[in-house]
Design a protein around this motif. Structure first.
Motif, PDB file in Angstrom:
ATOM      1  N   ALA A 126       0.862  -1.181   0.000  1.00  0.00           N
ATOM      2  CA  ALA A 126       0.000   0.000   0.000  1.00  0.00           C
ATOM      3  C   ALA A 126       0.900   1.232   0.000  1.00  0.00           C
ATOM      4  CB  ALA A 126      -0.922   0.013   1.208  1.00  0.00           C
ATOM      5  N   VAL A 127       0.610   2.184  -0.885  1.00  0.00           N
ATOM      6  CA  VAL A 127       1.429   3.387  -1.036  1.00  0.00           C
ATOM      7  C   VAL A 127       0.554   4.621  -0.820  1.00  0.00           C
ATOM      8  CG1 VAL A 127       2.918   4.738  -2.564  1.00  0.00           C
ATOM      9  CG2 VAL A 127       2.938   2.234  -2.693  1.00  0.00           C
ATOM     10  N   ALA A 128       0.949   5.474   0.130  1.00  0.00           N
ATOM     11  CA  ALA A 128       0.243   6.718   0.397  1.00  0.00           C
ATOM     12  C   ALA A 128       0.884   7.841  -0.409  1.00  0.00           C
ATOM     13  CB  ALA A 128       0.287   7.051   1.884  1.00  0.00           C
ATOM     14  N   ASN A 129       0.042   8.606  -1.122  1.00  0.00           N
ATOM     15  CA  ASN A 129       0.514   9.674  -2.006  1.00  0.00           C
ATOM     16  C   ASN A 129       0.082  11.033  -1.471  1.00  0.00           C
ATOM     17  OD1 ASN A 129       1.508   7.841  -4.204  1.00  0.00           O
ATOM     18  ND2 ASN A 129      -0.662   7.262  -4.203  1.00  0.00           N
ATOM     19  N   LEU A 130       1.061  11.887  -1.217  1.00  0.00           N
ATOM     20  CA  LEU A 130       0.802  13.160  -0.556  1.00  0.00           C
ATOM     21  C   LEU A 130      -0.003  14.119  -1.417  1.00  0.00           C
ATOM     22  CD1 LEU A 130       1.287  15.202   1.743  1.00  0.00           C
ATOM     23  CD2 LEU A 130       3.493  15.728   0.676  1.00  0.00           C
ATOM     24  N   SER A 131       0.396  14.321  -2.669  1.00  0.00           N
ATOM     25  CA  SER A 131      -0.171  15.411  -3.462  1.00  0.00           C
ATOM     26  C   SER A 131      -1.561  15.129  -4.012  1.00  0.00           C
ATOM     27  CB  SER A 131       0.765  15.770  -4.623  1.00  0.00           C
ATOM     28  OG  SER A 131       1.930  16.382  -4.153  1.00  0.00           O
ATOM     29  N   ASP A 132      -1.854  13.869  -4.367  1.00  0.00           N
ATOM     30  CA  ASP A 132      -3.184  13.611  -4.914  1.00  0.00           C
ATOM     31  C   ASP A 132      -4.129  12.935  -3.925  1.00  0.00           C
ATOM     32  OD1 ASP A 132      -2.065  11.111  -4.942  1.00  0.00           O
ATOM     33  OD2 ASP A 132      -2.080  10.879  -7.113  1.00  0.00           O
ATOM     34  N   LEU A 133      -3.742  12.906  -2.637  1.00  0.00           N
ATOM     35  CA  LEU A 133      -4.639  12.482  -1.560  1.00  0.00           C
ATOM     36  C   LEU A 133      -5.176  11.067  -1.774  1.00  0.00           C
ATOM     37  CD1 LEU A 133      -4.584  15.654  -1.466  1.00  0.00           C
ATOM     38  CD2 LEU A 133      -6.869  15.540  -0.478  1.00  0.00           C
ATOM     39  N   THR A 134      -4.292  10.151  -2.144  1.00  0.00           N
ATOM     40  CA  THR A 134      -4.730   8.790  -2.412  1.00  0.00           C
ATOM     41  C   THR A 134      -3.814   7.771  -1.741  1.00  0.00           C
ATOM     42  OG1 THR A 134      -3.404   8.609  -4.432  1.00  0.00           O
ATOM     43  CG2 THR A 134      -5.687   9.398  -4.661  1.00  0.00           C
ATOM     44  N   CYS A 135      -4.312   6.556  -1.705  1.00  0.00           N
ATOM     45  CA  CYS A 135      -3.515   5.387  -1.349  1.00  0.00           C
ATOM     46  C   CYS A 135      -3.729   4.353  -2.450  1.00  0.00           C
ATOM     47  CB  CYS A 135      -3.935   4.829   0.003  1.00  0.00           C
ATOM     48  SG  CYS A 135      -3.103   3.291   0.461  1.00  0.00           S
ATOM     49  N   ILE A 136      -2.625   3.884  -3.031  1.00  0.00           N
ATOM     50  CA  ILE A 136      -2.683   2.895  -4.102  1.00  0.00           C
ATOM     51  C   ILE A 136      -2.275   1.535  -3.549  1.00  0.00           C
ATOM     52  CG2 ILE A 136      -1.693   2.155  -6.304  1.00  0.00           C
ATOM     53  CD1 ILE A 136      -3.513   4.462  -6.681  1.00  0.00           C
ATOM     54  N   LEU A 137      -3.084   0.519  -3.841  1.00  0.00           N
ATOM     55  CA  LEU A 137      -2.781  -0.836  -3.428  1.00  0.00           C
ATOM     56  C   LEU A 137      -2.213  -1.613  -4.605  1.00  0.00           C
ATOM     57  CD1 LEU A 137      -3.130  -2.401  -0.746  1.00  0.00           C
ATOM     58  CD2 LEU A 137      -5.216  -3.385  -1.700  1.00  0.00           C
ATOM     59  N   LEU A 138      -1.061  -2.252  -4.388  1.00  0.00           N
ATOM     60  CA  LEU A 138      -0.449  -3.131  -5.377  1.00  0.00           C
ATOM     61  C   LEU A 138      -0.567  -4.554  -4.855  1.00  0.00           C
ATOM     62  CD1 LEU A 138       2.823  -1.078  -6.081  1.00  0.00           C
ATOM     63  CD2 LEU A 138       0.682  -1.007  -7.374  1.00  0.00           C
ATOM     64  N   LEU A 139      -1.408  -5.359  -5.494  1.00  0.00           N
ATOM     65  CA  LEU A 139      -1.618  -6.737  -5.045  1.00  0.00           C
ATOM     66  C   LEU A 139      -0.511  -7.631  -5.586  1.00  0.00           C
ATOM     67  CD1 LEU A 139      -5.471  -7.299  -5.347  1.00  0.00           C
ATOM     68  CD2 LEU A 139      -4.119  -6.646  -3.352  1.00  0.00           C
ATOM     69  N   GLY A 140       0.121  -8.369  -4.693  1.00  0.00           N
ATOM     70  CA  GLY A 140       1.232  -9.215  -5.078  1.00  0.00           C
ATOM     71  C   GLY A 140       0.804 -10.495  -5.767  1.00  0.00           C
ATOM     72  N   ASN A 141       1.583 -10.902  -6.769  1.00  0.00           N
ATOM     73  CA  ASN A 141       1.364 -12.178  -7.449  1.00  0.00           C
ATOM     74  C   ASN A 141       2.180 -13.298  -6.835  1.00  0.00           C
ATOM     75  OD1 ASN A 141      -0.420 -11.092  -9.475  1.00  0.00           O
ATOM     76  ND2 ASN A 141       1.374 -10.206 -10.492  1.00  0.00           N
ATOM     77  N   GLY A 142       3.024 -12.958  -5.867  1.00  0.00           N
ATOM     78  CA  GLY A 142       3.842 -13.960  -5.199  1.00  0.00           C
ATOM     79  C   GLY A 142       5.190 -14.175  -5.856  1.00  0.00           C
ATOM     80  N   ASP A 143       5.439 -13.547  -7.003  1.00  0.00           N
ATOM     81  CA  ASP A 143       6.700 -13.723  -7.725  1.00  0.00           C
ATOM     82  C   ASP A 143       7.472 -12.409  -7.846  1.00  0.00           C
ATOM     83  OD1 ASP A 143       5.056 -12.362  -9.453  1.00  0.00           O
ATOM     84  OD2 ASP A 143       5.251 -13.782 -11.123  1.00  0.00           O
ATOM     85  N   GLY A 144       7.066 -11.409  -7.072  1.00  0.00           N
ATOM     86  CA  GLY A 144       7.726 -10.112  -7.130  1.00  0.00           C
ATOM     87  C   GLY A 144       7.090  -9.142  -8.090  1.00  0.00           C
ATOM     88  N   THR A 145       6.011  -9.549  -8.752  1.00  0.00           N
ATOM     89  CA  THR A 145       5.250  -8.640  -9.608  1.00  0.00           C
ATOM     90  C   THR A 145       3.923  -8.313  -8.932  1.00  0.00           C
ATOM     91  OG1 THR A 145       4.156 -10.407 -10.860  1.00  0.00           O
ATOM     92  CG2 THR A 145       6.303  -9.636 -11.652  1.00  0.00           C
ATOM     93  N   PHE A 146       3.252  -7.241  -9.441  1.00  0.00           N
ATOM     94  CA  PHE A 146       2.093  -6.724  -8.729  1.00  0.00           C
ATOM     95  C   PHE A 146       1.007  -6.271  -9.692  1.00  0.00           C
ATOM     96  CE2 PHE A 146       5.690  -6.430  -5.975  1.00  0.00           C
ATOM     97  CZ  PHE A 146       5.190  -6.789  -4.739  1.00  0.00           C
ATOM     98  N   GLN A 147      -0.223  -6.249  -9.164  1.00  0.00           N
ATOM     99  CA  GLN A 147      -1.386  -5.771  -9.904  1.00  0.00           C
ATOM    100  C   GLN A 147      -1.916  -4.496  -9.241  1.00  0.00           C
ATOM    101  OE1 GLN A 147      -4.362  -8.979 -10.412  1.00  0.00           O
ATOM    102  NE2 GLN A 147      -2.795 -10.378  -9.602  1.00  0.00           N
ATOM    103  N   PRO A 148      -1.768  -3.343  -9.879  1.00  0.00           N
ATOM    104  CA  PRO A 148      -2.282  -2.092  -9.297  1.00  0.00           C
ATOM    105  C   PRO A 148      -3.808  -2.115  -9.205  1.00  0.00           C
ATOM    106  CG  PRO A 148      -0.664  -1.653 -11.015  1.00  0.00           C
ATOM    107  CD  PRO A 148      -1.016  -3.111 -11.119  1.00  0.00           C
TER     108      PRO A 148
END
Length: 369
Positions: A252-274
């Motif tokens: 989970a990444v919190a972003n200061l300027s656009d007031l959001t939190c982005i979740l990157l779901l892990g695939n278990g192999d080091g790659t992610f699904q935004p």
């Protein structure tokens, strides 16, 4: 400067209500910490009593104050250890294999400092190690599989990652560094591909868009070429955990300027699904993850200058609407940490903030329920 030994510490404790959706405004009273200008806070069991303690770092060389947890949500003032550096970030670990928790800080003064713990909440004199200018964030892990903790810091000015390998006796080797993107702001260490080797998550800012850069570890203290994921403008903090209950590490990444939190779901192999962004009401400055209502689903707490926002997890990577908490006597928040402060089955939050009269910092504890 006031006598630190005489400075009283009062901790304000609130219950973090999850039963109502409307805004909560807990009343507060003055709570002096005893350290002027504190902006960094750490946590861990620093006196080996099984209870969570807090660290508060004062500015302008005013020291490190340990607040020893009583296990009921309150704290007693421990010792103040000398510290002449002004830290940006702190991490804890056992660097000399003595079973006592030590700390390392990334400092404004172009270095990192190691302070070995005495096991009673106090620390030995700090030892500085050179780093590239303006180290911004620090994390620790055994990067090369030798059983010793190593240190990683990111440098916003030189746009680098610094690695300082540990010798296992509390000392660090000379740092080596490599490029870390446009403007690295923060980092997290986690095993993202389940190979038992620590990997890096480096948050980068740019004019167009912020990124989360994934650097998989090679188990020898080096890392593979980063893979970037777009997140949001000015990504300020990342936390890891399993947000959809599939036993894979998510980010989970919190972003200061656009007031959001982005979740990157892990695939278990080091790659992610935004995933689709979670919208906060205010610009995030910090964020923690934990189970704050005891339902065994991971939640998020986002800290902004004047507000604390709670997002309860549904266990499927989605979250319920935010619940907002305002502590009225705070002029602004500086740092946040989470853990089992009162030793029940729910995580709690501690907030380091500035009172309205700009004097000594306050620590407010919000207990999960």
């Amino acid at each position: 400067m006031m006598c630190l030994r005489c400075a009283a510490i009062l901790t304000i404790v609130f219950s973090l209500s999850i039963a109502v959706a409307e805004q909560t405004r807990p009343e507060s009273i003055r709570a002096d910490s005893g350290l002027p200008g504190a902006i960094v806070m750490g946590s861990g069991d620093f006196n080996d009593d099984g209870k969570l303690d807090l660290l508060e770092f004062g500015s302008h060389g005013s020291g490190v104050l340990t607040l020893l947890g009583k296990g009921d949500g309150t704290f007693r003032t421990g010792r103040t250890s000398p510290m002449t550096q002004d830290p940006n970030s702190v991490a804890a670990g056992d660097f000399n294999h003595d079973g006592k928790l030590d700390i390392v800080t990334a400092n404004f003064a172009n270095n990192v400092s190691v302070m070995l713990g005495n096991g009673d909440g106090s620390f030995q004199p700090f030892v500085n190690y050179p780093a590239t200018p303006k180290p911004q964030s620090v994390a620790v892990a055994d990067l090369n599989g030798d059983g010793n903790l190593d240190v990683v810091v990111v440098d916003h000015k030189w746009k680098t990652v610094n690695v300082l390998l540990g010798n296992g006796d509390g000392t660090l080797q000379a740092s080596y560094f490599f490029s870390a993107g446009d403007q690295p702001l923060s980092l997290v260490i986690a095993d993202l591909n389940a190979d038992q080797t620590p990997d890096l998550i480096v948050l980068n800012d740019s004019i167009a868009r912020g990124t989360a850069d994934i650097l998989l570890g090679n188990s020898d203290g080096t890392f593979q070429t980063p893979v970037q994921y777009l997140v949001g403008k000015v990504p300020i903090k990342a936390v890891v955990g399993d947000f959809n209950d599939d036993s894979k590490v998510d980010i989970a990444v919190a972003n200061l300027s656009d007031l959001t939190c982005i979740l990157l779901l892990g695939n278990g192999d080091g790659t992610f699904q935004p995933q689709a962004p979670i919208h906060a009401w205010y610009g995030p400055d910090d964020m923690v993850a934990g189970d704050f209502n005891g339902d065994q689903k991971l939640d998020l707490v986002i800290e902004s200058t004047f507000h604390i926002e709670l997002f309860l997890g549904n266990g499927d990577s989605t979250f319920q609407g935010d619940r907002e908490y305002i502590v009225r006597s705070l002029k602004g928040n500086e740092a946040i940490t989470a853990g089992r402060i009162n030793q029940d089955a729910k995580d709690d939050v501690a907030v380091l903030g500035v009172p309205n009269d700009h004097t000594f910092q306050n620590i407010f504890v919000l207990l999960g329920r």
